[in-house]
Design an enzyme around this catalytic site. Structure first.
Site, short mmCIF file in Angstrom:
data_model
loop_
_atom_site.label_atom_id
_atom_site.label_comp_id
_atom_site.label_asym_id
_atom_site.label_seq_id
_atom_site.Cartn_x
_atom_site.Cartn_y
_atom_site.Cartn_z
CB CYS A 26 -0.77 -0.15 1.50
SG CYS A 26 -1.80 -1.73 1.11
C1 BEZ Z 1 0.69 -4.72 1.99
O1 BEZ Z 1 0.00 -3.73 1.44
O2 BEZ Z 1 2.01 -5.20 1.75
C2 BEZ Z 1 -0.67 -5.40 2.65
C3 BEZ Z 1 -1.73 -5.34 3.06
C4 BEZ Z 1 -2.40 -5.85 3.60
C5 BEZ Z 1 -2.10 -7.46 2.97
C6 BEZ Z 1 -0.90 -7.88 2.85
C7 BEZ Z 1 -0.09 -6.61 1.89
#
Ligand code: BEZ
Length: 212
Positions: free
Chosen positions: A45
């Site tokens: 994210c």
């Molecule tokens: C991420 O942004 O890396 C992420 C967020 C939630 C679940 C898996 C990955």
């Protein structure tokens, strides 16, 4: 149930990293790219929201505003923006909706309980100035999106709204486009004077009509 193409994107009022907004008032007469991410302070994210910040001017050139959402609070978003800016070498100027009560997430079908019953999945909605949903896309949490694809789709939608054409596979700005099926081959020259090719009776192409 997620919103479907052609449906009106519902209005809402929410706290954001830039204060309270009424979605319709905020959108005004612009196109909107509304996109969700699973959670603040997570790696994928952080890269995604940084990329959207880098592309914000490209969206603005297409008369489009961008806005993010997750089930974290607006206060959390404000703190996280510092990381996004640092990692992406950018300056996030678009709002991030705080949605801890999942009001927006449920309204737009951004929680897919069989994948994750707590967090928003990675959805994108392109909403036109009439508030109609024109594109939806959903990616799983562990897969970062390619936001240049959203720019490409926005270009294609805006082009095909103005001309009786469609865009072929992997079309990019400047590529030939497909002449609309309702136009008879003998009428193409009058509508598209730059010329055309008949590849199949149902597949006629012409240079992109809005370019010099
Ligand atoms: C991420 O942004 O890396 C992420 C967020 C939630 C679940 C898996 C990955």
């Amino acid at each position: 149930m997620s919103l479907q193409l052609g449906e009106i994107a519902p209005n809402f009022q929410s706290e954001t990293s830039q204060g309270k907004i009424d979605f319709y008032d905020w959108a005004g007469d612009k196109w909107v790219v509304l996109f969700s991410h699973p959670a603040d302070f997570t790696p994928v994210c952080t890269t995604e929201l940084g990329r959207m910040s880098q592309l914000q001017e490209d969206f603005a050139r297409r008369n489009a505003k961008i806005i993010a959402v997750s089930v974290d609070s607006a206060e959390s978003h404000k703190k996280w923006i510092q990381d996004i800016n640092e990692v992406g070498n950018t300056d996030v100027k678009y709002p991030i909706i705080g949605d801890p009560e999942r009001k927006v997430a449920n309204l737009y079908g951004m929680i897919h309980p069989k994948a994750d019953d707590t967090h928003t999945v990675r959805t994108v909605f392109i909403i036109d100035p009439q508030k109609k949903v024109r594109m939806t896309l959903t990616y799983p949490a562990a897969t970062g999106r390619n936001f240049k694809e959203i720019l490409r789709v926005l270009d294609a939608i805006q082009l095909t709204d103005h001309y009786s054409v469609s865009t072929p596979v992997e079309w990019e700005q400047g590529d030939d486009v497909i002449v609309g099926g309702k136009i008879k081959t003998e009428d193409i020259d009058a509508k598209f004077p730059k010329g055309h090719k008949v590849i199949k009776p149902y597949l006629r192409t012409t240079p992109q009509p809005d370019l010099e």
